[in-house]
Design an enzyme around this catalytic site. Sequence first.
Site, PDB file in Angstrom:
ATOM      1  N   GLY A   1       0.834  -1.199   0.000  1.00  0.00           N
ATOM      2  CA  GLY A   1       0.000   0.000   0.000  1.00  0.00           C
ATOM      3  C   GLY A   1       0.864   1.241   0.000  1.00  0.00           C
ATOM      4  O   GLY A   1       2.030   1.199  -0.418  1.00  0.00           O
TER       5      GLY A   1
ATOM      6  N   THR B   1       0.927   4.823   5.035  1.00  0.00           N
ATOM      7  CA  THR B   1       0.306   3.722   5.784  1.00  0.00           C
ATOM      8  C   THR B   1       1.388   2.767   6.286  1.00  0.00           C
ATOM      9  O   THR B   1       1.331   2.290   7.429  1.00  0.00           O
ATOM     10  CB  THR B   1      -0.695   2.943   4.900  1.00  0.00           C
ATOM     11  OG1 THR B   1      -1.499   3.867   4.185  1.00  0.00           O
ATOM     12  CG2 THR B   1      -1.571   2.031   5.721  1.00  0.00           C
TER      13      THR B   1
ATOM     14  N   GLU C   1       5.582  -3.351   1.072  1.00  0.00           N
ATOM     15  CA  GLU C   1       5.722  -2.972  -0.346  1.00  0.00           C
ATOM     16  C   GLU C   1       4.978  -1.665  -0.522  1.00  0.00           C
ATOM     17  O   GLU C   1       3.745  -1.633  -0.475  1.00  0.00           O
ATOM     18  CB  GLU C   1       5.107  -4.058  -1.244  1.00  0.00           C
ATOM     19  CG  GLU C   1       5.778  -5.407  -1.134  1.00  0.00           C
ATOM     20  CD  GLU C   1       7.195  -5.397  -1.668  1.00  0.00           C
ATOM     21  OE1 GLU C   1       7.522  -4.524  -2.490  1.00  0.00           O
ATOM     22  OE2 GLU C   1       7.993  -6.252  -1.251  1.00  0.00           O
TER      23      GLU C   1
ATOM     24  N   CYS D   1       1.974   0.447  -9.122  1.00  0.00           N
ATOM     25  CA  CYS D   1       3.112   0.960  -8.359  1.00  0.00           C
ATOM     26  C   CYS D   1       4.371   1.019  -9.222  1.00  0.00           C
ATOM     27  O   CYS D   1       5.294   1.749  -8.911  1.00  0.00           O
ATOM     28  CB  CYS D   1       3.347   0.075  -7.146  1.00  0.00           C
ATOM     29  SG  CYS D   1       3.499  -1.653  -7.587  1.00  0.00           S
TER      30      CYS D   1
ATOM     31  N   GLU E   1       9.429  -9.644  -1.895  1.00  0.00           N
ATOM     32  CA  GLU E   1       8.480 -10.723  -2.159  1.00  0.00           C
ATOM     33  C   GLU E   1       8.993 -11.513  -3.358  1.00  0.00           C
ATOM     34  O   GLU E   1      10.040 -11.212  -3.909  1.00  0.00           O
ATOM     35  CB  GLU E   1       7.101 -10.123  -2.450  1.00  0.00           C
ATOM     36  CG  GLU E   1       6.532  -9.351  -1.262  1.00  0.00           C
ATOM     37  CD  GLU E   1       5.115  -8.847  -1.500  1.00  0.00           C
ATOM     38  OE1 GLU E   1       4.778  -8.555  -2.660  1.00  0.00           O
ATOM     39  OE2 GLU E   1       4.361  -8.756  -0.518  1.00  0.00           O
TER      40      GLU E   1
END
Length: 478
Positions: A225, A229, A247, A281, A459
């Site tokens: 996100g 955050t 991420e 992104c 990831e």
Amino acid sequence: MKLLNYINGQLQEPVKGQWLDNIEPATGKVYSQIPASTADDLAQAVAAAGAAFPAWAATGAAERSTIMLRIADLIEQHQERLAQAESQDNGKPISLARVMDIPRAAANMRFFATAILHQSTETHYNEGHSLNYTLRQPIGVVGCISPWNLPLYLFTWKIAPALAAGNTVIAKPSEITPLTAFLFSELCIEAGLPAGVLNIVHGRGTEIGQAIIEHPKIKAISFTGGTATGKTIAATAAPMFKKLSLELGGKNPNIIFADCNWEEMLSTTVRSSFSNQGQICLCGSRIIIERSVYERFKTDFVARVKQLRIGDPSTDVNVGAVVSAGHLDKIMGYINSARQQGANILSGGTRVFLDGRCAEGYFIEPTIIDGLSADCNLNQEEIFGPVVTLIPFDTEEEAIAIANGTQYGLAATLWTQDLTRTHRIAEKLESGIVWVNCWLVRDLRTPFGGVKSSGVGREGGWEALKFFTEAKNVCVKL
Ligand code: NAD
């Protein structure tokens, strides 16, 4: 239509009976409701996940893999329904959901379902003294929180390695795009996933999301996100010593040298700028161009972008709606800020009002801006919409300095035919991913993630399976 939580194998209403409206971006109208889940729903989900953990962990990789492959098959069988849902919920063109989002969701499940069958662990033979071997054991109950831009794609990208490794999961999709996660819970039931292994709770990030982060029995958090955050999550989870994978946002440079393959660069740059309305992104939002071809690029790029069809995402268009009214306002705010700073709006720059069904939808023209300094807000902050800026450069060093000159470091794209230059620059870019003469070409085995404010951890492939396991070294005296 009311979407439901998926807890302990059942679809159920929120304990407190509170609901949130879910809006279709293309029409601006409410079309479903989702649970506004609270700590009460989470308590049930964590209890179910905790109870399911010992059996799921002991089930063995082969059996977990078989169930996950069944889920992948079901995603493919329901591909068209899921693609329509994703397009309606997010505003993305149906064609993109068909070729990218949904096939990738199935691929994520399949990839980690099979990867786990090939996982091996290390041994260290300490001559004459000891034999060490490393166990990689599932962590327990873990939390996966995903954003709205690639809803089912990123939701499955997180939960698949967690489940494959033997964890049980509490997952929360974005409250802005909850529909495909709900449909996914129906597929999990159909596939025979044991109750409690995956629990999906819907609701606000600040409420149920924050409750997941704070819950002491949730041992690891995988989050994708925004950077702000991510900061809040880290502040809560780090002192609890939770494992964290973050991420986050990006402000990705797309560096173009005069010697590149022009046609390939041009068609790919149109995609890397405006796919999914620029809400990926990895989109290259700062296009950094060698000055000798700057004018040529401007002319060719603007001409190409003007050909993009914008409209109802359920039809054959290239550009759909941005995800929400709030996001539309944010993007238009940046475009207006550019105007106030005296920038040139080379293409787009306005909200689009369509006729009929989409009259109140959130549409923005693909927008190209130049004439701004590399350190102004539009070149420093993540806009995450159909807006790109153009920046000329004279030397390789200058291109690298501009590319590295933000707080972010997720992905960079490089266009050149010069091999030695490629390696030289790739090494110097402060970025988790570098694409050379391509964009968004994914191999799920590779490490994926960002540096600086774009995230912590990686990831993909073994990295994800390592994240979702604890390493334990066993030392045996020889
Ligand atoms: P967001 O941070 O607003 O929300 C992401 C998720 O976090 C949502 O499910 C939300 O409900 C939840 N959330 C919000 N506040 C929370 C809190 N306090 N505790 C726990 N959960 C909370 O992001 P978004 O607007 O949904 O997504 C866009 C952002 O995601 C962009 O910045 C984009 O760059 C980033 N993104 C990054 C990647 C990557 O791989 N690095 C991929 C896709 C999107």
